[in-house]
Design an enzyme around this catalytic site. Structure first.
Site, PDB file in Angstrom:
ATOM      1  CD  GLU A   1      10.162  11.586  13.129  1.00 58.65           C
ATOM      2  OE1 GLU A   1      11.047  11.216  12.324  1.00 58.65           O
ATOM      3  OE2 GLU A   1       9.208  10.867  13.465  1.00 58.65           O
TER       4      GLU A   1
ATOM      5  CD  GLU B   1      12.959   3.636   8.713  1.00 55.87           C
ATOM      6  OE1 GLU B   1      12.927   4.467   9.657  1.00 55.87           O
ATOM      7  OE2 GLU B   1      12.860   3.952   7.520  1.00 55.87           O
TER       8      GLU B   1
ATOM      9  CB  CYS C   1      12.729   8.469   9.497  1.00 52.25           C
ATOM     10  SG  CYS C   1      13.695   7.462   8.368  1.00 52.25           S
TER      11      CYS C   1
ATOM     12  CE  LYS D   1      -1.858   2.347   3.376  1.00 56.25           C
ATOM     13  NZ  LYS D   1      -1.780   3.758   2.866  1.00 56.25           N
TER      14      LYS D   1
END
Length: 496
Positions: A394, A263, A297, A187
């Site tokens: 983050e 991840e 990231c 996806k």
């Protein structure tokens, strides 16, 4: 209609798939639902694509299961490698098209998009080379027994990728999965489905049997949730936020206890010692945070600078950040394009507001860039404290914070003051310092005198809440294989 004509400044008019890619064909969704894809540079609708629902996931999984139990299982490792190498060749031939769609859909600069496509080619070729090198062992335990192990594919793999590197994350996921003999239902992110659908066109052309690789567009709460909890998916892999990663892990556990690799996020420290080469370090620190608009990231968003060069560094880095070209992704000089969506833009601006309210100083940036599109100025905060929101969470945007440190012990404590452990960097001319600090940092990747240099041959993944498992390198093959032990008795009397 499962194709529409679109146009980019690089390719002119091209045919864009809009359907779900299942069984080597583009099809409409069962419920014929569609959703709009927005150009982040203009805030205008590019087109609409079909939305995968739970029913479509069921169809894609059934296709993948049939392929896994049938033709794909009979395919030799050498042939799997040939398919992957052919796919890499087709991607390379269509670099301009794929890069242009990536820039249109995601907003990244065309230069960086071409770099991404080059990395996609390298990654798929790398795993094409691995396909016939996944080996078991013979283990000598007893003279009247023959023991060996096999590395076998897990089965049908569900893969869910993010919007920041749509094509590259697709390659990272499918490369090891297909090389080891699995089938895939992948996806794409709902913000960036277009390049994955263009990529899908080349799967059939490369010779892959129907059902081996299925690529669908859809939302996390529907299609993503269906993949995570599906009883006939044997393994799920996800790249994205830690919050969503937890949800996926729970769904995998509460369904059929499918294997999981994740991840996830990061809040990576970028450490600059007094003896660092200031000019080179400034370039790498700039690249470490503003590459891909800060939507990375492993972005080096916490910058720690030793007190002997702190003032000089801040002034030089501020000038470097102000020199970054922000604007049209298709302009050859653009370094930073827009954020991917209105939601992401608002989220980043919320963090900037929080930084200001908590007392941090904006050295540069902190505002919208222009009046159209989701552009944000490269932003630097100073006068920060460890527990500020901008130092703990983050941000996933072009925003960083600089803090001062005095000793090595102090900076290691600061670096580890986070729930994450994805990446880190050290800048110094002293080899002993470089190795000592690198070995001490609790992070999956540590760069020395550089940043954001990744290779398909090196494992990538995080410590702590930055994930489970490793992408890339030989290590990624373990995510998609399971070990079988075989013990054969050669004869002689039975026990007892």
């Amino acid at each position: 209609m499962v194709f529409v004509e679109l146009k980019t400044p690089i390719t002119g008019t091209y045919k864009q798939p809009t359907g779900l890619f299942i069984n080597n064909e583009f099809v409409e969704g069962v419920e014929k639902k569609t959703f709009e894809v927005i150009n982040p540079s203009t805030e205008e609708v590019i087109t609409s694509v079909y939305e995968a629902t739970e029913k479509d996931v069921d169809i894609a999984v059934a296709a993948a299961r049939k392929a896994f139990d049938g033709e794909w299982r009979k395919t030799t490792p050498q042939q799997r490698g040939i398919y992957l190498l052919k796919l890499a060749e087709l991607i390379e031939k269509n670099t301009d098209l794929l890069a242009a769609v990536e820039a249109l859909d995601n907003g990244k600069s065309i230069t960086m998009a071409r770099g991404d496509v080059g990395a996609v080619v390298g990654c798929i070729r790398y795993y094409g080379g691995w396909a016939d090198k996944v080996e078991g062992k013979t283990i000598d335990i007893a003279p009247d027994m023959f023991h060996y192990t096999r590395q076998e594919p897990i089965g049908v793999c569900g893969q869910i990728i993010p919007w920041n590197f749509p094509l590259l994350m697709l390659a990272w996921k499918i490369g090891p999965a297909l090389a080891t003999g699995n089938t895939v239902v992948l996806k794409t992110a709902e913000q960036t489905p277009l390049s994955g659908l263009v990529f899908a066109q080349f799967v059939k052309e490369a010779g892959f049997p129907p059902g081996v690789l299925n690529i669908i567009s859809g939302f996390g709460k529907t299609a993503g949730a269906a993949i995570s909890s599906h009883m006939d998916i044997d393994k799920v892999a996800f790249t994205g936020s830690t919050v969503v990663g937890r949800t996926i892990m729970k769904a995998a556990a509460s369904s059929n206890l499918k294997k999981v690799t994740l991840e996830l996020g990061g809040k990576s420290p970028n450490i600059v010692f007094n003896d660092a080469d200031i000019e080179q370090t400034i370039s790498w620190v700039n690249f470490g945070i503003y590459f891909n608009h800060g939507q990375c990231c492993c972005a080096g968003s916490r910058i720690y600078v030793q007190d002997g060069i702190y003032d000089k560094f801040v002034e030089a880095f501020k000038k470097r950040a102000q020199a970054n070209k922000v604007g049209d992704p298709f302009h050859p000089e653009t370094f930073q394009g827009p954020q991917v969506s209105q939601l992401q833009y608002d989220r980043i601006m919320g963090y900037i507001k929080a930084g200001k309210e908590e007392g941090a100083t904006v050295e540069t940036g902190g505002e919208r860039h222009g009046d159209k599109g989701y552009f944000i100025q490269p932003t630097i905060f100073t006068n920060v404290t460890p527990k500020m929101k901008i130092m703990q969470e983050e941000i996933f945007g072009p925003v960083c914070a600089i803090a001062k440190f005095s000793t090595e012990e102090e900076v290691l404590d600061l670096a580890h003051d986070t729930i994450y452990g994805l990446a880190a960097a050290v800048h110094t001319k002293d080899l002993n310092t470089a190795i000592r600090v690198s070995n001490s940092l609790r992070a999956g990747t540590v760069w020395v005198n550089c940043y954001n240099l990744l290779s398909h041959a090196l494992p990538f993944g995080g410590y702590a809440q930055s994930g489970i498992g490793r992408e890339l390198g030989e290590e990624a093959l373990a995510n998609y294989t399971q070990n079988k032990s075989v013990a054969i008795r050669l004869g002689g009397p039975l026990f007892g």
